[in-house]
Scaffold this motif. Structure first.
Motif, PDB file in Angstrom:
ATOM      1  N   MET A 105     -23.334 -11.032  -9.881  1.00  0.00           N
ATOM      2  CA  MET A 105     -22.492 -11.953 -10.645  1.00  0.00           C
ATOM      3  C   MET A 105     -22.897 -11.899 -12.109  1.00  0.00           C
ATOM      4  SD  MET A 105     -21.913 -15.877  -9.529  1.00  0.00           S
ATOM      5  CE  MET A 105     -22.531 -16.963 -10.758  1.00  0.00           C
ATOM      6  N   ASP A 106     -21.933 -12.007 -13.018  1.00  0.00           N
ATOM      7  CA  ASP A 106     -22.262 -12.001 -14.446  1.00  0.00           C
ATOM      8  C   ASP A 106     -22.990 -13.278 -14.842  1.00  0.00           C
ATOM      9  OD1 ASP A 106     -20.983  -9.625 -14.538  1.00  0.00           O
ATOM     10  OD2 ASP A 106     -19.269 -10.298 -15.735  1.00  0.00           O
ATOM     11  N   ALA A 107     -23.752 -13.179 -15.920  1.00  0.00           N
ATOM     12  CA  ALA A 107     -24.518 -14.327 -16.378  1.00  0.00           C
ATOM     13  C   ALA A 107     -23.715 -15.227 -17.305  1.00  0.00           C
ATOM     14  CB  ALA A 107     -25.769 -13.849 -17.119  1.00  0.00           C
ATOM     15  N   ASP A 108     -22.572 -14.744 -17.769  1.00  0.00           N
ATOM     16  CA  ASP A 108     -21.909 -15.451 -18.872  1.00  0.00           C
ATOM     17  C   ASP A 108     -20.930 -16.534 -18.423  1.00  0.00           C
ATOM     18  OD1 ASP A 108     -19.985 -13.860 -17.830  1.00  0.00           O
ATOM     19  OD2 ASP A 108     -19.654 -12.642 -19.620  1.00  0.00           O
ATOM     20  N   LEU A 109     -21.024 -16.925 -17.161  1.00  0.00           N
ATOM     21  CA  LEU A 109     -20.242 -18.040 -16.604  1.00  0.00           C
ATOM     22  C   LEU A 109     -18.753 -17.718 -16.490  1.00  0.00           C
ATOM     23  CD1 LEU A 109     -21.914 -20.892 -18.708  1.00  0.00           C
ATOM     24  CD2 LEU A 109     -22.686 -20.005 -16.512  1.00  0.00           C
ATOM     25  N   GLN A 110     -18.418 -16.408 -16.609  1.00  0.00           N
ATOM     26  CA  GLN A 110     -17.000 -16.038 -16.452  1.00  0.00           C
ATOM     27  C   GLN A 110     -16.604 -15.989 -14.979  1.00  0.00           C
ATOM     28  OE1 GLN A 110     -16.858 -12.473 -19.325  1.00  0.00           O
ATOM     29  NE2 GLN A 110     -15.011 -13.613 -19.803  1.00  0.00           N
ATOM     30  N   HIS A 111     -17.575 -15.706 -14.125  1.00  0.00           N
ATOM     31  CA  HIS A 111     -17.306 -15.673 -12.691  1.00  0.00           C
ATOM     32  C   HIS A 111     -17.501 -17.074 -12.110  1.00  0.00           C
ATOM     33  CE1 HIS A 111     -18.474 -11.135 -12.761  1.00  0.00           C
ATOM     34  NE2 HIS A 111     -17.251 -11.350 -13.186  1.00  0.00           N
ATOM     35  N   GLU A 220     -13.338 -18.108 -19.697  1.00  0.00           N
ATOM     36  CA  GLU A 220     -13.785 -17.682 -21.029  1.00  0.00           C
ATOM     37  C   GLU A 220     -15.285 -17.504 -21.003  1.00  0.00           C
ATOM     38  OE1 GLU A 220     -12.181 -16.914 -23.641  1.00  0.00           O
ATOM     39  OE2 GLU A 220     -10.276 -17.986 -23.595  1.00  0.00           O
ATOM     40  N   ARG A 221     -15.761 -16.536 -21.743  1.00  0.00           N
ATOM     41  CA  ARG A 221     -17.199 -16.374 -21.934  1.00  0.00           C
ATOM     42  C   ARG A 221     -17.727 -17.598 -22.680  1.00  0.00           C
ATOM     43  NH1 ARG A 221     -21.606 -13.182 -23.118  1.00  0.00           N
ATOM     44  NH2 ARG A 221     -21.233 -11.355 -21.861  1.00  0.00           N
ATOM     45  N   GLN A 222     -18.913 -18.093 -22.270  1.00  0.00           N
ATOM     46  CA  GLN A 222     -19.437 -19.298 -22.907  1.00  0.00           C
ATOM     47  C   GLN A 222     -20.201 -18.990 -24.188  1.00  0.00           C
ATOM     48  OE1 GLN A 222     -18.791 -22.537 -21.679  1.00  0.00           O
ATOM     49  NE2 GLN A 222     -17.325 -21.408 -20.447  1.00  0.00           N
TER      50      GLN A 222
HETATM   51 MN    MN Z   1     -18.343 -11.233 -19.486  1.00  0.00          MN
END
Ligand code: MN
Ligand code: GDD
Length: 376
Positions: A105-111, A220-222
């Motif tokens: 899972m991505d770290a940027d809270l997009q998932h 959205e990316r945070q």
């Molecule tokens: Mn991303």
């Protein structure tokens, strides 16, 4: 020690994780705490752990992850130095797990972490791989995607479905959950560069996988910025071509050849243009075109094919360009030599010419890799 005492001591140990979350990071310091908070909230009742695989982010993501793991031993960090690459990070993270199930899972809270329990449930029921998908019902990419990105993604994806014979809808997804044993089996066949880890796993699996999708909304990316760019798209294309050739043709050569074919197109255009200039005859036009095509090939290869060994600065570029000219001259000799030899054996024009082109390309590629762009 009494047996009873040993029993109680055993009970005090934390339960082994059922699920390992692999989180690849590059400059995600600003998102990490919130990510862990959300995952923890989403996964109540599940024994989970998290492996943050950080490529030595300058913003200190790994230091923060290690600090957090003092208070929360479910969090671990794998810091990789002198290496970059999303796919490689995911593979190493998954191989560091001993849980039966792993997720990326991505770290940027997009998932959307809230679908994790549903994904896990499907695996418990016997599914091999569950993809967090932006395209199935209940999923959407409207929020986090620019129109251009969405178009590239759709195109890449149609191509991938054809090449990999996979019929699920979000092949480019960086959000999925899988039985660890599947990864253990196919790990030696995975490519560690680029973003396309999921498609790679599907293409490299030793047996057909039972795949399902769970929809979510791509957010959205945070904090921080996206590392997805045109090179990532090209990388993906390279993987597909590599798989289509049964893994026999190296991805870098495929790029080299693709760049070469842009050179051919440019060459033809230049010859025709130069001939429009009064007083320019064919030999001159042809020479100009050779120079233009070689120069363009050099610069495109520098940013695409050999981006990991990219030459920068005036002198390195000039030196590289001159070496590249020399290499191409050798390639031309190899080209003509092989074509003539073959033509002598079998007087078939197209076959001989094509063999010459392939030979020339292989030579150019090999010599370029050795002398123009050195990779470690
Ligand atoms: Mn991303
Ligand atoms: N370790 C490591 N090394 N992590 C990386 C690297 C790297 O070289 N590059 C990116 N990451 C991490 C980021 O920190 C983030 O957690 C995650 O990988 C995804 O990177 P983004 O840069 O946010 O990618 P994106 O949002 O543009 O792309 C998303 O959509 C793609 C499909 O369109 C991701 O979900 C991709 O996985 C997906 O393929």
């Amino acid at each position: 020690m009494q047996l009873a005492e040993m029993e109680t001591e055993k009970k005090a140990l934390p339960l082994p994780a059922e699920l390992t979350l692999v989180i690849p990071t590059f400059n995600e310091r600003g998102n990490l705490r919130e990510l862990i908070r959300r995952v923890d909230a989403a996964l109540t009742g599940v024994e989970w752990e998290m492996i943050v695989v950080d490529d030595d982010s300058p913003d200190g993501t790994s230091a923060l992850a290690k600090k957090i793991s003092h208070d929360d031993p479910r969090i671990r960090c794998l810091r990789r130095v002198n290496r970059r690459g999303l796919a490689g990070a995911c593979i190493e993270g998954m191989l560091a797990s001993s849980a039966p199930v792993v997720a990326v899972m991505d770290a940027d809270l997009q998932h959307d972490e809230r679908i994790l329990p549903q994904m896990l449930q499907r695996l418990r029921e016997g599914i091999d791989l569950v993809v967090g998908s932006r395209h199935v019902e209940g999923g959407s990419a409207d929020e986090g995607f620019s129109a251009r990105r969405a178009a590239i993604s759709r195109f890449a994806h149609r191509l991938a479905q054809k090449a990999l014979h996979a019929d699920f809808s979000d092949l480019m997804s960086g959000f999925f959950m899988v039985r660890r044993e599947i990864i253990e089996e196919c790990a030696p066949h995975l490519t560690s560069s680029g973003f396309k880890i999921l498609a790679d796993v599907v293409a490299s699996a030793r047996k057909p996988l039972k795949i399902e999708e769970v929809g979510y909304t791509f957010r959205e990316r945070q904090a921080g910025e996206s590392k997805f760019d045109i090179k990532v798209g090209l990388d993906f294309l390279g993987l597909l071509l590599n798989k289509a050739s049964g893994g026999r043709i190296p991805v870098r050569f495929i790029f080299f050849a693709l760049v070469g074919s842009t050179g051919v197109a440019l060459h033809l255009a230049t010859v025709n243009l130069a001939l429009l200039v009064p007083g320019v005859g064919f030999p001159l036009a042809q020479s100009i075109a050779v120079a233009v095509a070689m120069t363009s090939n050099f610069f495109i290869n520098n940013v695409i094919t050999y981006r990991d060994a990219q030459l920068k600065g005036f002198w390195p570029l000039l030196r590289g360009l001159l070496y590249f000219y020399a290499v191409c001259a050798f390639g031309a000799i190899a080209n003509v030599g092989v074509a003539a030899w073959l033509y002598n054996l079998y007087p078939l024009v197209s076959l001989s010419a094509l063999a010459g082109v392939v030979m020339g390309a292989v030579w150019n590629f090999t010599l370029s890799s050795l002398f123009v762009w050195r990779q470690d």
